[in-house]
Design a protein around this motif. Structure first.
Motif, PDB file in Angstrom:
ATOM      1  N   ARG A 111      46.724  51.945  48.563  1.00 41.75           N
ATOM      2  CA  ARG A 111      45.768  52.435  47.566  1.00 41.75           C
ATOM      3  C   ARG A 111      44.569  51.505  47.528  1.00 41.75           C
ATOM      4  O   ARG A 111      44.631  50.355  47.959  1.00 41.75           O
ATOM      5  CB  ARG A 111      46.397  52.461  46.167  1.00 41.75           C
ATOM      6  CG  ARG A 111      47.584  53.357  46.036  1.00 41.75           C
ATOM      7  CD  ARG A 111      47.158  54.797  46.032  1.00 41.75           C
ATOM      8  NE  ARG A 111      48.324  55.631  45.781  1.00 41.75           N
ATOM      9  CZ  ARG A 111      48.434  56.860  46.200  1.00 41.75           C
ATOM     10  NH1 ARG A 111      47.463  57.413  46.866  1.00 41.75           N
ATOM     11  NH2 ARG A 111      49.511  57.561  45.942  1.00 41.75           N
ATOM     12  N   SER A 112      43.487  52.016  46.942  1.00 42.31           N
ATOM     13  CA  SER A 112      42.290  51.217  46.706  1.00 42.31           C
ATOM     14  C   SER A 112      42.088  51.090  45.204  1.00 42.31           C
ATOM     15  O   SER A 112      42.642  51.867  44.427  1.00 42.31           O
ATOM     16  CB  SER A 112      41.067  51.877  47.357  1.00 42.31           C
ATOM     17  OG  SER A 112      41.203  51.883  48.760  1.00 42.31           O
ATOM     18  N   PHE A 113      41.279  50.120  44.816  1.00 49.05           N
ATOM     19  CA  PHE A 113      41.048  49.826  43.408  1.00 49.05           C
ATOM     20  C   PHE A 113      39.552  49.696  43.150  1.00 49.05           C
ATOM     21  O   PHE A 113      38.822  49.162  43.982  1.00 49.05           O
ATOM     22  CB  PHE A 113      41.711  48.492  43.015  1.00 49.05           C
ATOM     23  CG  PHE A 113      43.202  48.489  43.143  1.00 49.05           C
ATOM     24  CD1 PHE A 113      43.999  48.587  42.013  1.00 49.05           C
ATOM     25  CD2 PHE A 113      43.824  48.376  44.382  1.00 49.05           C
ATOM     26  CE1 PHE A 113      45.376  48.590  42.113  1.00 49.05           C
ATOM     27  CE2 PHE A 113      45.199  48.372  44.493  1.00 49.05           C
ATOM     28  CZ  PHE A 113      45.978  48.485  43.359  1.00 49.05           C
ATOM     29  N   ALA A 114      39.112  50.148  41.988  1.00 51.54           N
ATOM     30  CA  ALA A 114      37.766  49.895  41.489  1.00 51.54           C
ATOM     31  C   ALA A 114      37.945  49.133  40.184  1.00 51.54           C
ATOM     32  O   ALA A 114      38.664  49.587  39.289  1.00 51.54           O
ATOM     33  CB  ALA A 114      37.010  51.199  41.256  1.00 51.54           C
ATOM     34  N   VAL A 115      37.337  47.958  40.091  1.00 49.56           N
ATOM     35  CA  VAL A 115      37.543  47.079  38.937  1.00 49.56           C
ATOM     36  C   VAL A 115      36.192  46.732  38.328  1.00 49.56           C
ATOM     37  O   VAL A 115      35.297  46.234  39.018  1.00 49.56           O
ATOM     38  CB  VAL A 115      38.275  45.781  39.351  1.00 49.56           C
ATOM     39  CG1 VAL A 115      38.517  44.896  38.138  1.00 49.56           C
ATOM     40  CG2 VAL A 115      39.586  46.104  40.071  1.00 49.56           C
ATOM     41  N   GLN A 116      36.059  47.005  37.027  1.00 50.47           N
ATOM     42  CA  GLN A 116      34.868  46.611  36.280  1.00 50.47           C
ATOM     43  C   GLN A 116      35.172  45.295  35.597  1.00 50.47           C
ATOM     44  O   GLN A 116      36.111  45.190  34.806  1.00 50.47           O
ATOM     45  CB  GLN A 116      34.496  47.660  35.239  1.00 50.47           C
ATOM     46  CG  GLN A 116      33.279  47.266  34.421  1.00 50.47           C
ATOM     47  CD  GLN A 116      32.948  48.285  33.342  1.00 50.47           C
ATOM     48  OE1 GLN A 116      33.367  49.431  33.400  1.00 50.47           O
ATOM     49  NE2 GLN A 116      32.191  47.850  32.345  1.00 50.47           N
ATOM     50  N   VAL A 117      34.377  44.274  35.921  1.00 49.49           N
ATOM     51  CA  VAL A 117      34.528  42.945  35.339  1.00 49.49           C
ATOM     52  C   VAL A 117      33.363  42.714  34.392  1.00 49.49           C
ATOM     53  O   VAL A 117      32.203  42.849  34.785  1.00 49.49           O
ATOM     54  CB  VAL A 117      34.559  41.851  36.428  1.00 49.49           C
ATOM     55  CG1 VAL A 117      34.624  40.464  35.811  1.00 49.49           C
ATOM     56  CG2 VAL A 117      35.726  42.080  37.385  1.00 49.49           C
ATOM     57  N   ASP A 118      33.669  42.380  33.150  1.00 47.78           N
ATOM     58  CA  ASP A 118      32.638  42.024  32.183  1.00 47.78           C
ATOM     59  C   ASP A 118      32.555  40.511  32.091  1.00 47.78           C
ATOM     60  O   ASP A 118      33.584  39.831  31.963  1.00 47.78           O
ATOM     61  CB  ASP A 118      32.952  42.601  30.799  1.00 47.78           C
ATOM     62  CG  ASP A 118      32.677  44.091  30.707  1.00 47.78           C
ATOM     63  OD1 ASP A 118      32.084  44.660  31.644  1.00 47.78           O
ATOM     64  OD2 ASP A 118      33.066  44.694  29.686  1.00 47.78           O
ATOM     65  N   PHE A 119      31.334  39.989  32.178  1.00 44.06           N
ATOM     66  CA  PHE A 119      31.087  38.564  32.002  1.00 44.06           C
ATOM     67  C   PHE A 119      30.592  38.384  30.575  1.00 44.06           C
ATOM     68  O   PHE A 119      29.636  39.032  30.152  1.00 44.06           O
ATOM     69  CB  PHE A 119      30.035  38.070  33.005  1.00 44.06           C
ATOM     70  CG  PHE A 119      30.493  38.154  34.437  1.00 44.06           C
ATOM     71  CD1 PHE A 119      31.301  37.166  34.983  1.00 44.06           C
ATOM     72  CD2 PHE A 119      30.115  39.218  35.244  1.00 44.06           C
ATOM     73  CE1 PHE A 119      31.728  37.245  36.305  1.00 44.06           C
ATOM     74  CE2 PHE A 119      30.532  39.313  36.561  1.00 44.06           C
ATOM     75  CZ  PHE A 119      31.341  38.318  37.099  1.00 44.06           C
ATOM     76  N   THR A 120      31.247  37.511  29.821  1.00 51.92           N
ATOM     77  CA  THR A 120      30.908  37.296  28.418  1.00 51.92           C
ATOM     78  C   THR A 120      30.670  35.821  28.150  1.00 51.92           C
ATOM     79  O   THR A 120      31.064  34.959  28.930  1.00 51.92           O
ATOM     80  CB  THR A 120      32.045  37.791  27.488  1.00 51.92           C
ATOM     81  OG1 THR A 120      33.223  37.016  27.743  1.00 51.92           O
ATOM     82  CG2 THR A 120      32.348  39.265  27.714  1.00 51.92           C
ATOM     83  N   ASP A 121      30.038  35.542  26.998  1.00 50.34           N
ATOM     84  CA  ASP A 121      29.907  34.145  26.577  1.00 50.34           C
ATOM     85  C   ASP A 121      31.165  33.774  25.791  1.00 50.34           C
ATOM     86  O   ASP A 121      32.074  34.593  25.627  1.00 50.34           O
ATOM     87  CB  ASP A 121      28.626  33.910  25.779  1.00 50.34           C
ATOM     88  CG  ASP A 121      28.557  34.680  24.471  1.00 50.34           C
ATOM     89  OD1 ASP A 121      29.598  35.157  23.969  1.00 50.34           O
ATOM     90  OD2 ASP A 121      27.442  34.796  23.922  1.00 50.34           O
ATOM     91  N   GLN A 122      31.214  32.545  25.300  1.00 51.11           N
ATOM     92  CA  GLN A 122      32.417  32.076  24.611  1.00 51.11           C
ATOM     93  C   GLN A 122      32.695  32.827  23.319  1.00 51.11           C
ATOM     94  O   GLN A 122      33.819  32.838  22.830  1.00 51.11           O
ATOM     95  CB  GLN A 122      32.348  30.578  24.357  1.00 51.11           C
ATOM     96  CG  GLN A 122      31.193  30.154  23.467  1.00 51.11           C
ATOM     97  CD  GLN A 122      31.065  28.648  23.404  1.00 51.11           C
ATOM     98  OE1 GLN A 122      31.732  27.925  24.131  1.00 51.11           O
ATOM     99  NE2 GLN A 122      30.209  28.169  22.519  1.00 51.11           N
TER     100      GLN A 122
END
Length: 167
Positions: A111-122
């Motif tokens: 299978r393949s994957f699509a991943v949404q990564v959110d970059f946040t502050d502290q």
């Protein structure tokens, strides 16, 4: 005005992606089959997030919405956030934040994957978003990819999996 520019940028990226895909079709003896709808949606999500977020922080929310919308187009996908792990965010040589994404395939076929990564502050405020694909992970195996921010992010940056779809 920013929303209009964001839509134009997304359209331009889609045209570029389609042009690149068509230009890549040549006389190769063994050409690859055309991408599935899920692969196309994942590619558009990654392109949209990169394009829209690169216009500035005021468009990050728009990039996130576009990435989510395109991830929803992966109709045969399964939500697999629990099968995704992230490494520690680091800065690359260009000042962008990167994070290693590991996808574990718990299904009985590749299978393949699509991943949404959110970059946040502290404090949890959204700074940027990126979509990365992890392609053709064998059944029972794990594979890695690197998510890279579209913007130079200052201060302590955290990364979290916003969405993950296996298709």
């Amino acid at each position: 005005m920013a929303a209009h520019r964001a839509r134009r940028a997304a359209g331009a990226v889609l045209v570029l992606v389609l042009t690149t895909a068509v230009a890549g079709c040549g006389d190769d003896e063994e050409s690859e089959p055309p991408p599935s709808a899920a692969e196309s949606a994942a590619s558009r999500a990654a392109s949209a997030a990169a394009s829209l977020a690169s216009e500035g922080a005021d468009v990050v929310a728009s990039a996130t919405a576009e990435a989510s919308r395109w991830l929803e187009e992966i109709t045969e996908g399964v939500d697999v956030r629990q099968d995704i792990t992230l490494g520690d965010p680091e800065r690359d040589g260009d000042g962008r934040t990167t994070v290693e994404v590991t996808a574990r395939n718990t299904s009985d076929s590749a299978r393949s994957f699509a991943v949404q990564v959110d970059f946040t502050d502290q404090d949890g405020n959204l700074l940027d978003t990126a979509v990365v694909t992890v392609d053709d992970v064998a059944a029972g195996e794990s594979a890695r990819a690197t998510a890279r921010s579209n913007l130079d992010l200052a201060g302590e940056v955290r990364a979290e999996v916003a969405r993950a779809v296996r298709y």
